[in-house]
Design a protein around this motif. Structure first.
Motif, PDB file in Angstrom:
ATOM      1  N   ASP A 162     111.208  48.447 145.598  1.00  0.00           N
ATOM      2  CA  ASP A 162     110.281  49.324 144.868  1.00  0.00           C
ATOM      3  C   ASP A 162     110.343  50.680 145.559  1.00  0.00           C
ATOM      4  N   ASP A 195     104.119  47.261 139.152  1.00  0.00           N
ATOM      5  CA  ASP A 195     104.729  48.409 139.829  1.00  0.00           C
ATOM      6  C   ASP A 195     104.088  49.700 139.357  1.00  0.00           C
ATOM      7  N   ASP A 241     100.378  48.730 143.296  1.00  0.00           N
ATOM      8  CA  ASP A 241     101.457  47.772 143.495  1.00  0.00           C
ATOM      9  C   ASP A 241     100.848  46.448 143.934  1.00  0.00           C
TER      10      ASP A 241
END
Ligand code: CA
Ligand code: CA
Ligand code: CA
Ligand code: CA
Length: 254
Positions: free
Chosen positions: A100, A216, A118
């Protein structure tokens, strides 16, 4: 008398063993085409330290987290994820490898808008029943924040901590996050106000509902993508937090 009892017990064990081995998986209450994960038993439980060098992980297969439930097309540099599972009679163990590009925790209060930071979401349906689990414990959906807290909605319809159900630790290694989690598995009799909840003992052959997802966010007010391990058909893909019928099948292997 003892001999007869032993014989009866043996017959009972043989009968139930045969039934379990020969029984087709009951998929009623589940979407079609769920994944089936065969999790090996760990002789030695992995150490939850965010380092994936435990022997237990060597025998387990990777599975991708690659179904976009929310958000548009996904860049390989924005998010990639995969996971493994092993078990001991006491706990279920999860290894997740995540790429990420930006890690964010905008809402410092873990009970506030936690799905827009997140977070790793672990879905467990102890008896593989499927069905609604929004405000009950037919299944659990633990949202693990970057500060390793586990949040789900309780029977009082409010988000609350279930930190005592999990041990969670992540660490950055190169450009990846390695996240290890140990989870106590509770059945649908779990009581939020009860003092005597006991996790179920796990055994080879046990079938549970399981899936994994990652919220995300990098720079937006609301999460930019929600990516899951199971395919979700139709327009309403973000329904795993309500419907355990979306979960995949987790089988504990010897
Ligand atoms: Ca480890
Ligand atoms: Ca990202
Ligand atoms: Ca259930
Ligand atoms: Ca992010």
């Amino acid at each position: 008398m003892d001999c007869i009892r032993t014989l009866q017990l043996l017959l009972l064990l043989t009968a139930s063993g045969a039934a379990a081995a020969g029984q087709p998986l009951d998929t009623r209450g589940h979407d079609p085409d769920r994944t089936h994960y065969l999790a090996p038993r760990a002789d030695i439980a992995p150490e939850i330290d965010g380092i994936a060098d435990d022997e237990a992980w060597m025998t387990a297969d990777w599975r991708p987290i690659d179904n976009i439930w929310l958000g548009g097309p996904l860049d390989a540099g924005d998010f990639q994820g995969r996971y493994k599972l092993v078990w001991t009679p006491q706990r279920l163990y999860l290894l997740v490898e995540i790429l990420d590009d930006v890690l964010v925790d905008f809402h410092r209060d873990p009970l506030q808008q936690y799905w827009d930071d997140d977070c790793l979401e672990i879905f467990i349906d102890e008896d593989h029943s499927g069905g609604n689990h929004q405000y009950n414990h037919n299944a659990f959906a633990y949202h693990l924040s970057l500060d390793n807290q586990a949040i789900d909605i309780g029977t009082n319809r409010k988000a609350q901590h279930y930190n005592h159900h999990v041990t969670s630790k992540w660490r950055q290694t190169g450009d990846h996050v390695i996240w290890e989690v140990a989870v106590d598995v509770y059945d649908d009799q779990y009581s939020d106000s009860g003092a005597n909840n006991q996790p179920v003992a796990l055994h080879a052959g046990k079938i549970m509902g399981f899936m994994l997802a990652y919220c995300d966010n990098d720079r937006s007010e609301l999460r930019e993508h929600f990516i899951g391990s199971e395919h979700a058909a139709g327009d309403h893909k973000d329904r795993g937090w309500i419907d355990a019928g979306l979960f995949g099948t987790l089988e504990l292997a010897e």
